[in-house]
Design a protein around this motif. Structure first.
Motif, mmCIF file in Angstrom:
data_model
loop_
_atom_site.group_PDB
_atom_site.id
_atom_site.type_symbol
_atom_site.label_atom_id
_atom_site.label_comp_id
_atom_site.label_asym_id
_atom_site.label_seq_id
_atom_site.Cartn_x
_atom_site.Cartn_y
_atom_site.Cartn_z
ATOM 1 N N ASN A 63 0.827 -1.209 0.000
ATOM 2 C CA ASN A 63 0.000 0.000 0.000
ATOM 3 C C ASN A 63 0.869 1.271 0.000
ATOM 4 N N ILE A 64 1.845 1.289 -0.894
ATOM 5 C CA ILE A 64 2.810 2.400 -0.961
ATOM 6 C C ILE A 64 2.110 3.670 -1.433
ATOM 7 N N SER A 65 2.374 4.786 -0.742
ATOM 8 C CA SER A 65 1.710 6.041 -1.106
ATOM 9 C C SER A 65 2.485 6.822 -2.168
ATOM 10 N N PHE A 66 3.784 6.876 -2.035
ATOM 11 C CA PHE A 66 4.632 7.592 -2.986
ATOM 12 C C PHE A 66 5.899 6.794 -3.270
ATOM 13 N N VAL A 67 6.424 6.999 -4.471
ATOM 14 C CA VAL A 67 7.732 6.407 -4.771
ATOM 15 C C VAL A 67 8.696 7.535 -5.103
ATOM 16 N N GLN A 68 9.786 7.605 -4.342
ATOM 17 C CA GLN A 68 10.798 8.634 -4.589
ATOM 18 C C GLN A 68 11.800 8.120 -5.625
ATOM 19 N N THR A 106 3.376 9.294 -7.817
ATOM 20 C CA THR A 106 2.337 8.443 -7.228
ATOM 21 C C THR A 106 2.385 7.085 -7.938
ATOM 22 N N PRO A 107 1.921 6.026 -7.263
ATOM 23 C CA PRO A 107 2.041 4.675 -7.827
ATOM 24 C C PRO A 107 1.434 4.534 -9.226
ATOM 25 N N LYS A 108 0.400 5.321 -9.544
ATOM 26 C CA LYS A 108 -0.220 5.119 -10.863
ATOM 27 C C LYS A 108 0.697 5.540 -12.024
ATOM 28 N N GLU A 109 1.710 6.339 -11.721
ATOM 29 C CA GLU A 109 2.672 6.771 -12.751
ATOM 30 C C GLU A 109 3.769 5.732 -13.000
ATOM 31 N N LEU A 110 3.824 4.755 -12.075
ATOM 32 C CA LEU A 110 5.006 3.899 -12.018
ATOM 33 C C LEU A 110 5.226 3.068 -13.280
ATOM 34 N N GLN A 115 13.203 0.022 -2.350
ATOM 35 C CA GLN A 115 13.112 -0.270 -0.916
ATOM 36 C C GLN A 115 12.123 0.672 -0.246
ATOM 37 N N ILE A 116 11.530 0.201 0.828
ATOM 38 C CA ILE A 116 10.641 1.059 1.612
ATOM 39 C C ILE A 116 11.493 1.897 2.559
ATOM 40 N N CYS A 117 11.231 3.200 2.601
ATOM 41 C CA CYS A 117 12.046 4.115 3.423
ATOM 42 C C CYS A 117 11.720 3.920 4.895
ATOM 43 N N SER A 160 5.080 4.218 8.811
ATOM 44 C CA SER A 160 4.820 2.843 8.362
ATOM 45 C C SER A 160 3.401 2.702 7.805
ATOM 46 N N GLN A 161 2.501 3.630 8.173
ATOM 47 C CA GLN A 161 1.177 3.687 7.547
ATOM 48 C C GLN A 161 1.342 4.278 6.153
ATOM 49 N N ARG A 162 0.806 3.636 5.128
ATOM 50 C CA ARG A 162 0.951 4.112 3.753
ATOM 51 C C ARG A 162 2.410 4.503 3.467
ATOM 52 N N PRO A 163 3.314 3.538 3.514
ATOM 53 C CA PRO A 163 4.749 3.835 3.450
ATOM 54 C C PRO A 163 5.187 4.487 2.136
ATOM 55 N N VAL A 164 6.378 5.078 2.212
ATOM 56 C CA VAL A 164 7.025 5.685 1.051
ATOM 57 C C VAL A 164 8.181 4.772 0.645
#
Ligand code: GLN
Ligand code: MG
Ligand code: MG
Ligand code: MG
Length: 441
Positions: free
Chosen positions: A16-21, A37-41, A77-79, A84-88
């Motif tokens: 449930n990742i909220s953003f990807v850096q 945002t994940p939809k761009e991934l 990787q998760i930051c 931890s809620q809706r992780p980045v």
């Protein structure tokens, strides 16, 4: 542990990742990041994400300002320092020109090219950096938070809770931590990662610097990798342990040699020694870096190697003599404010050159080189590292090896940037001058 784009897309859904850096660095190793945002991934994996290269230091070429950042799924990787809620999550990126060719100003590309050169010979390059840092009360000054020294335990060590949280944060991201301790100077600390393959380690070093600063902030403390923040005590180094493996064997190891070093190991070290003055501008890239490289503070000044002597530039650690996987060389000059990609690339290029040309390793110097006078140094043929950023920049400019490794673009731009920095610095009137001269002249 993602291997490809599909793994990443699945992980983004599962967690449930909220953003990807998207991370990359400028030529000085400053971290650059934007988030999507994940939809761009999905399209980002196919086409990359565009950005304005002319706004990034060392990328500056107005006519080619449209750059593409292409994420490397293996670095997903998760930051651990984000909620931890809706992780980045984050990925490192390769930088490309609009036509899809690698961008020559991309430090990661420079390292990749050099690693490929080693791979062509069957070598895998392993590095283990030891990044030291200071913890200060805030970023406005150098107010220490403890008076501990080397290996001091609490109550003298007041950084141990911060170090503990840093280590947890590193481990959460899958990095193995080996050592952690108070360093020699007051308020100075070190956390050592287990050695790993070089590209992974360069990415890790970038992440390490972020984590150390973020975690310290959470404790209301400022962490700095500035090479020499305080006069009169040790500065912060980034010793880099290095070895080459081929077919699962350590190329540097020879059980029958008096130093347990193979001919390749010796030539590699000889390459580092010979070319170190030329690449010091990369491993020690700031005016302040040269305040650390002075006698008396466990930082190297002269070009020599030894097994035990910590005053030398290169040490061949003898903790587990004769143990194959532990056989390595330690370069002690780099500092933790270097660009890790370029830093590791120039070291490897110098070592490979030594192997290629079968450089001869000089005798080790087990005496304290700081205690030697000029004639004795000369007698041993011991030369010095550049004494300031200007000397280092000039040595780098003249170096064919460094130019080939960095490529024309970074070689030229780094030189220009460093000369500019030197000019800004040398025209300052310092506290020291006012204190020394004003009352008497
Ligand atoms: N801080 C020292 C340096 O500048 C190293 C000290 C140590 O690790 N023993 O390199
Ligand atoms: Mg150490
Ligand atoms: Mg140390
Ligand atoms: Mg060390």
């Amino acid at each position: 542990n993602c291997k490809n784009a599909d793994d990443v897309l699945k992980a983004v859904r599962d967690y449930n990742i909220s953003f990807v850096q998207f991370w990359f660095v400028d030529i000085l190793g400053t971290l650059k990041s934007f988030q999507i945002t994940p939809k761009e991934l999905e399209s980002a994996f196919e086409e990359g994400m565009g950005f304005d290269g002319s706004s990034i230091l060392g990328f500056t070429r107005i006519e080619e300002s449209d750059m593409i950042a292409l994420p490397d799924p293996k670095t997903f990787q998760i930051c651990s320092w984000r909620p931890s809620q809706r992780p980045v999550a984050r990925m490192f990126c390769d930088i490309q020109n609009p036509d899809g060719t690698p961008y020559e100003g991309d430090s990661r590309w420079v390292l990749k090219k050099t690693l490929n050169k080693a791979a062509d010979k069957g070598y895998t390059f392993y590095v283990g950096p030891e990044l030291e840092f200071f913890l200060f009360a805030n970023e406005k000054g150098t107010q220490i938070i403890d008076k501990g020294g080397y290996f001091d335990a609490p109550p003298l060590d007041l950084g141990n809770d911060i170090r503990r949280d840093i280590i947890f944060s590193l481990e959460e991201m899958g990095y193995d931590v080996e050592y952690s301790h108070h360093e020699v100077a007051p308020s100075q600390h070190e956390i050592d990662l287990r050695y790993s393959e070089c590209m992974r380690m360069a990415d890790t070093a970038m992440t390490y610097r972020v984590i150390v600063k973020k975690v310290a902030r959470k404790h209301g403390i400022y962490a700095t990798f500035m090479p020499k923040p305080m006069y009169g005590v040790n500065g912060s180094g980034m010793h880099v342990h290095q070895s080459l493996f081929k077919n699962g064997r350590n190329v540097f190891f020879d059980p029958n040699d008096e130093y347990h070093l193979s001919p390749e190991g010796k030539s590699y070290i000889a390459g580092i020694l010979k070319h170190c003055p030329e690449f010091t501008c990369v491993t020690n890239q700031w005016v302040n870096s040269y305040k650390r490289l002075v006698p008396g503070y466990e930082a190297p000044v002269y070009v020599a190697w030894a097994r035990k002597n910590r005053s030398t530039l290169v040490r061949v650690p003898m903790y587990k003599p004769g143990k194959e996987c532990a056989t390595r060389m330690e370069l002690r000059s780099p500092d933790p404010a270097a660009n890790p990609y370029l830093c590791f690339a120039v070291m490897l290029a110098a070592g490979l050159k030594g192997i290629e040309e079968e450089y001869k390793l000089p005798d080790p110097i087990e005496e304290n080189v700081f205690a030697m006078d000029a004639p004795t140094l000369e007698e041993h043929g011991i030369t010095a590292l550049p004494g300031n950023l200007y000397e280092a920049a000039v040595a780098m400019k003249k170096s064919e090896l460094v130019k080939e490794c960095l490529g024309e673009h970074i070689h030229t731009n780094l030189y220009k940037n460093k000369i500019k920095e030197w000019d800004a610095y040398r025209t300052q009137i310092t506290e020291y001058e006012l204190k020394t001269y004003l009352p008497v002249l």
